[in-house]
Write a protein that holds these residues in place. Structure first.
Motif, PDB file in Angstrom:
ATOM      1  N   HIS A  60     -34.542  26.615  75.305  1.00 50.35           N
ATOM      2  CA  HIS A  60     -35.990  26.532  75.426  1.00 50.35           C
ATOM      3  C   HIS A  60     -36.428  25.113  75.812  1.00 50.35           C
ATOM      4  O   HIS A  60     -37.404  24.945  76.543  1.00 50.35           O
ATOM      5  CB  HIS A  60     -36.656  26.920  74.109  1.00 50.35           C
ATOM      6  N   LEU A  61     -35.709  24.122  75.330  1.00 52.82           N
ATOM      7  CA  LEU A  61     -36.100  22.745  75.602  1.00 52.82           C
ATOM      8  C   LEU A  61     -35.649  22.276  76.975  1.00 52.82           C
ATOM      9  O   LEU A  61     -36.280  21.406  77.569  1.00 52.82           O
ATOM     10  CB  LEU A  61     -35.543  21.810  74.523  1.00 52.82           C
ATOM     11  N   MET A  68     -37.689  20.975  81.842  1.00 51.84           N
ATOM     12  CA  MET A  68     -38.636  20.908  80.734  1.00 51.84           C
ATOM     13  C   MET A  68     -39.188  19.488  80.606  1.00 51.84           C
ATOM     14  O   MET A  68     -38.484  18.578  80.188  1.00 51.84           O
ATOM     15  CB  MET A  68     -37.958  21.328  79.422  1.00 51.84           C
ATOM     16  N   LYS A  69     -40.414  19.331  80.983  1.00 58.40           N
ATOM     17  CA  LYS A  69     -41.054  18.021  80.889  1.00 58.40           C
ATOM     18  C   LYS A  69     -41.898  17.906  79.630  1.00 58.40           C
ATOM     19  O   LYS A  69     -42.089  16.819  79.102  1.00 58.40           O
ATOM     20  CB  LYS A  69     -41.931  17.780  82.126  1.00 58.40           C
ATOM     21  N   GLN A  70     -42.446  19.027  79.146  1.00 62.73           N
ATOM     22  CA  GLN A  70     -43.255  19.029  77.938  1.00 62.73           C
ATOM     23  C   GLN A  70     -42.419  19.648  76.808  1.00 62.73           C
ATOM     24  O   GLN A  70     -42.388  20.850  76.629  1.00 62.73           O
ATOM     25  CB  GLN A  70     -44.546  19.830  78.163  1.00 62.73           C
ATOM     26  N   MET A  71     -41.725  18.809  76.068  1.00 60.23           N
ATOM     27  CA  MET A  71     -40.791  19.313  75.077  1.00 60.23           C
ATOM     28  C   MET A  71     -41.491  20.068  73.952  1.00 60.23           C
ATOM     29  O   MET A  71     -40.922  20.988  73.357  1.00 60.23           O
ATOM     30  CB  MET A  71     -39.952  18.165  74.522  1.00 60.23           C
ATOM     31  N   ALA A  72     -42.723  19.713  73.656  1.00 61.80           N
ATOM     32  CA  ALA A  72     -43.456  20.430  72.620  1.00 61.80           C
ATOM     33  C   ALA A  72     -43.599  21.906  72.975  1.00 61.80           C
ATOM     34  O   ALA A  72     -43.529  22.773  72.094  1.00 61.80           O
ATOM     35  CB  ALA A  72     -44.826  19.799  72.403  1.00 61.80           C
ATOM     36  N   GLU A  73     -43.799  22.217  74.259  1.00 59.65           N
ATOM     37  CA  GLU A  73     -43.895  23.610  74.682  1.00 59.65           C
ATOM     38  C   GLU A  73     -42.586  24.341  74.445  1.00 59.65           C
ATOM     39  O   GLU A  73     -42.560  25.530  74.088  1.00 59.65           O
ATOM     40  CB  GLU A  73     -44.288  23.683  76.160  1.00 59.65           C
ATOM     41  N   ASP A 106     -30.433   9.518  74.783  1.00 57.38           N
ATOM     42  CA  ASP A 106     -31.804   9.521  75.303  1.00 57.38           C
ATOM     43  C   ASP A 106     -32.465  10.885  75.121  1.00 57.38           C
ATOM     44  O   ASP A 106     -33.641  10.972  74.732  1.00 57.38           O
ATOM     45  CB  ASP A 106     -31.809   9.136  76.786  1.00 57.38           C
ATOM     46  N   PHE A 107     -31.704  11.956  75.399  1.00 58.75           N
ATOM     47  CA  PHE A 107     -32.279  13.287  75.228  1.00 58.75           C
ATOM     48  C   PHE A 107     -32.529  13.573  73.747  1.00 58.75           C
ATOM     49  O   PHE A 107     -33.554  14.161  73.378  1.00 58.75           O
ATOM     50  CB  PHE A 107     -31.359  14.347  75.827  1.00 58.75           C
ATOM     51  N   ALA A 108     -31.595  13.169  72.895  1.00 58.93           N
ATOM     52  CA  ALA A 108     -31.777  13.366  71.450  1.00 58.93           C
ATOM     53  C   ALA A 108     -33.033  12.661  70.959  1.00 58.93           C
ATOM     54  O   ALA A 108     -33.770  13.189  70.115  1.00 58.93           O
ATOM     55  CB  ALA A 108     -30.554  12.855  70.688  1.00 58.93           C
ATOM     56  N   ASP A 109     -33.290  11.472  71.495  1.00 62.15           N
ATOM     57  CA  ASP A 109     -34.489  10.735  71.106  1.00 62.15           C
ATOM     58  C   ASP A 109     -35.749  11.532  71.436  1.00 62.15           C
ATOM     59  O   ASP A 109     -36.692  11.593  70.641  1.00 62.15           O
ATOM     60  CB  ASP A 109     -34.507   9.383  71.813  1.00 62.15           C
ATOM     61  N   GLN A 110     -35.732  12.198  72.595  1.00 59.10           N
ATOM     62  CA  GLN A 110     -36.876  13.038  72.967  1.00 59.10           C
ATOM     63  C   GLN A 110     -37.006  14.254  72.048  1.00 59.10           C
ATOM     64  O   GLN A 110     -38.102  14.608  71.616  1.00 59.10           O
ATOM     65  CB  GLN A 110     -36.718  13.508  74.408  1.00 59.10           C
ATOM     66  N   VAL A 111     -35.871  14.900  71.756  1.00 58.53           N
ATOM     67  CA  VAL A 111     -35.895  16.100  70.918  1.00 58.53           C
ATOM     68  C   VAL A 111     -36.393  15.776  69.520  1.00 58.53           C
ATOM     69  O   VAL A 111     -37.297  16.445  68.987  1.00 58.53           O
ATOM     70  CB  VAL A 111     -34.489  16.737  70.853  1.00 58.53           C
ATOM     71  N   THR A 118     -44.352  17.614  66.470  1.00 62.58           N
ATOM     72  CA  THR A 118     -44.832  18.969  66.742  1.00 62.58           C
ATOM     73  C   THR A 118     -44.662  19.911  65.565  1.00 62.58           C
ATOM     74  O   THR A 118     -45.498  20.806  65.352  1.00 62.58           O
ATOM     75  CB  THR A 118     -44.098  19.562  67.973  1.00 62.58           C
ATOM     76  N   ALA A 119     -43.598  19.755  64.797  1.00 57.41           N
ATOM     77  CA  ALA A 119     -43.230  20.751  63.783  1.00 57.41           C
ATOM     78  C   ALA A 119     -44.341  20.997  62.770  1.00 57.41           C
ATOM     79  O   ALA A 119     -44.529  22.128  62.303  1.00 57.41           O
ATOM     80  CB  ALA A 119     -41.949  20.325  63.064  1.00 57.41           C
ATOM     81  N   GLY A 120     -45.100  19.963  62.432  1.00 58.10           N
ATOM     82  CA  GLY A 120     -46.153  20.121  61.436  1.00 58.10           C
ATOM     83  C   GLY A 120     -47.256  21.073  61.862  1.00 58.10           C
ATOM     84  O   GLY A 120     -47.973  21.619  61.013  1.00 58.10           O
TER      85      GLY A 120
END
Length: 379
Positions: A60-61, A68-73, A106-111, A118-120
């Protein structure tokens, strides 16, 4: 949040099913009726699934490289899949590995930043887990600060280097594809692997120091793919008390005998064996050594695994479902969930007559609703 009295359903208690009803209010399970009855006759109501380790969210990410540019989505989409599979607490396991790309720092930092931010705002309780490759020695010094910044409270250690081939100076299988995924020249990637392998003697002492620091920070720690009793003992000596997906019966027995937490992969159970030829999770469960079952890479599998264990008679229903609810909740130190008892979080899943997920409720809020049960809830 729901304020209802569930009636008519078979409700799973710690000793088995009952029809005494279940009342929810304020995000909690209540000890007395709250005044609005909802008839769920024909459904079974079970504790919500606590998924202690899953990486199925990756698709999904980042469904395609750079897509995937908008990781929250992507997290919103991942939560929908979790909820549709009865998961009310989901641990999202993200790599930091020499593999780079979607498993790079770098990707982990974004995730982890996206999970933190976002989780909250989601219904499902999403929690981050760092899966860290032990031979990334140059990352050790800055890792505790990153973990604190990310809000990660659970770290699992892996070693996926192909040491046997590297010791012979041979290239591992799929090296070219792996290098291109990480946007590296294949020869540069191979040399990096050789360099990491060459420093293997430095790893144990570095791990001793890192684990001591993480323990002082209150971080829970696990090891992945334990192979021997000696390896498990070495991890335990560092305060690493969780054994995720032990590869051999020897390792599982050693973990269980020492009181460590043993976590197995649900796909292994559903399939009837490991796709890599490791110890069968069914054997470990049958011997009473399993504490929890996790989705690993497939979110439908915890529900299916628990149902399979109950139908086959390996465990009674309550014990089988505890492997995906109460067991993983204990493993994570979450004493407020995993069972349907007064005072606990209102985390539950309702299964229809075909054992499909009809409703998922996390913290008293509906995260998934499908079919006839919707009409009963809103009537």
């Amino acid at each position: 949040m729901l304020t209802i009295d569930i009636t008519g359903a078979e409700v799973l208690g710690q000793q088995g099913f009952h029809r005494d009803g279940l009342s929810l209010s304020g995000g909690l399970i209540m000890d007395a009726p709250v005044g609005r009855a909802v008839d769920l006759t024909g459904f079974r109501v079970l504790p919500g699934i606590v998924d202690v380790h899953g990486d199925g969210f990756e698709r999904h990410l980042a469904p395609r490289r750079g897509a995937m540019k908008q990781m929250a989505e992507g997290l919103v989409a991942a939560e929908a899949e979790l909820a549709a599979n009865g998961i009310t607490t989901g641990v999202l396991a993200q790599f930091v590995s020499w593999e780079g790309g979607l498993r790079g720092m770098d990707f982990a930092d974004q995730v982890f930043g996206a999970i933190r931010d976002t989780a909250g705002g989601l219904v499902t309780d999403l929690r981050p887990q760092l899966r860290f490759e032990t031979h990334l020695l140059d990352d050790y010094a800055g890792l505790p600060a990153r973990i604190a910044e990310w809000g990660v409270s659970y770290v699992v250690f892996n070693d996926h280097l192909p040491h046997a081939r590297l010791a012979e100076g041979r290239k591992p299988p799929r090296l070219v594809g792996q290098a291109l995924k990480a946007q590296r020249n294949p020869e540069v990637h191979f040399q990096m692997l050789l360099d990491l392998h060459a420093r293997r003697a430095e790893v144990p002492a570095a791990l001793d120091s890192l684990c001591a620091t993480l323990a002082d920070m209150g971080v829970q720690m696990g090891s992945h793919d334990d192979h021997t009793a000696e390896a498990r003992a070495a991890w335990r000596a560092r305060g690493v008390k969780v054994s995720e997906f032990p590869e051999t019966l020897e390792a599982a027995e050693a973990a269980d005998a020492a009181g460590d937490v043993v976590i197995l992969g649900a796909p292994n159970l559903v399939r009837g064996g490991s796709h890599k030829g490791n110890v069968s999770a069914l054997d470990v469960v049958s011997m009473g050594m399993a504490d929890a079952v996790a989705s690993d890479y497939h979110y439908p599998s915890p529900r299916r695994a628990a149902l399979m264990l109950a139908r086959s008679g390996v465990l009674d229903f309550a014990a089988a479902w505890a492997l995906v609810s109460a067991g993983p909740a204990r493993a994570l130190g979450l004493r407020d969930r995993g069972v349907l008892q007064a005072g606990k979080r209102a985390d539950l899943v309702a299964l229809d007559a075909a054992d499909r997920v009809a409703m998922t409720v996390s913290g008293g809020r509906v995260s998934y609703l499908s079919g006839d049960i919707a009409a009963r809830l809103v009537a």
